[in-house]
Design a protein around this motif. Sequence first.
Motif, mmCIF file in Angstrom:
data_model
loop_
_atom_site.group_PDB
_atom_site.id
_atom_site.type_symbol
_atom_site.label_atom_id
_atom_site.label_comp_id
_atom_site.label_asym_id
_atom_site.label_seq_id
_atom_site.Cartn_x
_atom_site.Cartn_y
_atom_site.Cartn_z
ATOM 1 N N LEU A 1 0.830 -1.202 0.000
ATOM 2 C CA LEU A 1 0.000 0.000 0.000
ATOM 3 C C LEU A 1 0.867 1.255 0.000
ATOM 4 O O LEU A 1 0.562 2.234 -0.681
ATOM 5 C CB LEU A 1 -0.919 -0.002 1.225
ATOM 6 C CG LEU A 1 -1.841 1.222 1.395
ATOM 7 C CD1 LEU A 1 -2.753 1.372 0.176
ATOM 8 C CD2 LEU A 1 -2.666 1.095 2.670
ATOM 9 N N ALA A 2 1.944 1.226 0.760
ATOM 10 C CA ALA A 2 2.853 2.375 0.819
ATOM 11 C C ALA A 2 3.460 2.659 -0.551
ATOM 12 O O ALA A 2 3.558 3.818 -0.984
ATOM 13 C CB ALA A 2 3.949 2.127 1.848
ATOM 14 N N LYS A 3 3.861 1.611 -1.255
ATOM 15 C CA LYS A 3 4.459 1.774 -2.578
ATOM 16 C C LYS A 3 3.430 2.303 -3.591
ATOM 17 O O LYS A 3 3.721 3.219 -4.375
ATOM 18 C CB LYS A 3 5.038 0.444 -3.059
ATOM 19 C CG LYS A 3 6.259 -0.009 -2.275
ATOM 20 C CD LYS A 3 6.695 -1.399 -2.697
ATOM 21 C CE LYS A 3 7.878 -1.876 -1.860
ATOM 22 N NZ LYS A 3 8.269 -3.277 -2.200
ATOM 23 N N ALA A 4 2.228 1.715 -3.565
ATOM 24 C CA ALA A 4 1.183 2.159 -4.493
ATOM 25 C C ALA A 4 0.786 3.605 -4.210
ATOM 26 O O ALA A 4 0.594 4.405 -5.138
ATOM 27 C CB ALA A 4 -0.039 1.243 -4.375
ATOM 28 N N SER A 5 0.685 3.956 -2.926
ATOM 29 C CA SER A 5 0.327 5.318 -2.536
ATOM 30 C C SER A 5 1.412 6.309 -2.960
ATOM 31 O O SER A 5 1.117 7.431 -3.402
ATOM 32 C CB SER A 5 0.120 5.413 -1.020
ATOM 33 O OG SER A 5 -0.930 4.580 -0.601
ATOM 34 N N THR A 6 2.659 5.887 -2.839
ATOM 35 C CA THR A 6 3.775 6.748 -3.238
ATOM 36 C C THR A 6 3.732 7.007 -4.738
ATOM 37 O O THR A 6 3.935 8.146 -5.189
ATOM 38 C CB THR A 6 5.121 6.090 -2.862
ATOM 39 O OG1 THR A 6 5.147 5.874 -1.455
ATOM 40 C CG2 THR A 6 6.285 6.984 -3.253
#
Length: 284
Positions: free
Chosen positions: A45-50
């Motif tokens: 989720l952190a990567k996709a949000s970034t």
Amino acid sequence: MEEKGFRESDKAVSVQTEAKFKAYIEAHTGKDLAEKKPREKIDTLAKASTAFMLMKAGTKRYNENVIHRKAEKIKQTLDLDDLHEVEINAMLSSPEKLRKGVNHQLNTLYAPKENLKDYVKKMKVLAENMPMDDYRTAQYNTMAKCIKEVSELDPDKASKDKIISKNYKLMQSIERNIQGKERVRRTPAGIDHFNTALDALSIMNDYNPALNDKTGAIVDKINYTRGAESSNHKDHVDIKEFGAARSIEAKKARAQRAKERRLERTLDKDKLKKKQMEMPSLRM
């Protein structure tokens, strides 16, 4: 009306670059991700949000290494660790749900709240009193710039997106100035700079209750690192003791220290001059 999210202004993103960001987001979302372990889901989720944030910010070049490098920061700034598993699963279910989830976090944590004028006023006080000495790091300079930009917002004219953007960037700069420096600073300048980050965090926290959990986690980590969880410990941090008022007193203290140093230098010069005068002159 569709939410614009983090975008402060219309920054041109090439069709090719946007397509790469979208492909990355699609590869990191989907119903099958619900089967992953909790930690894997948070990291994904952190990567996709970034990727979403970089795309919306108008990043001109797509670089997967940059996404991975910034993911930990975005996770902290969007407070993704505090989300319930149901919310995490929803955001990971599709690119559209991810967009809505990120925008929701941005609005919750950094959107204008009541007493916006008072909030900007307090940031102006901090901007006028924060240390601007010769020992500043690049990270501190970035935070000082972010504080100044928030202090210059016009509460009556600034758009919601602009205020979100300024607050979001300020929080990131605060986190960069705190992370890795939780232990008690060894120099007066280091202490002043660290405390200024806490002043800014305190003001943000005072005017947005949604930040309370995030602020609490940051302060808890500082106290844990220092071994100062007890409120009567000499190095214990209480965020309520920081803010605009503290920055005024800190500036006065810095001025007093500077005055004392000047006096010491004057006395040292006088002593040297007196000693020279007392030395016998050599005559041929």
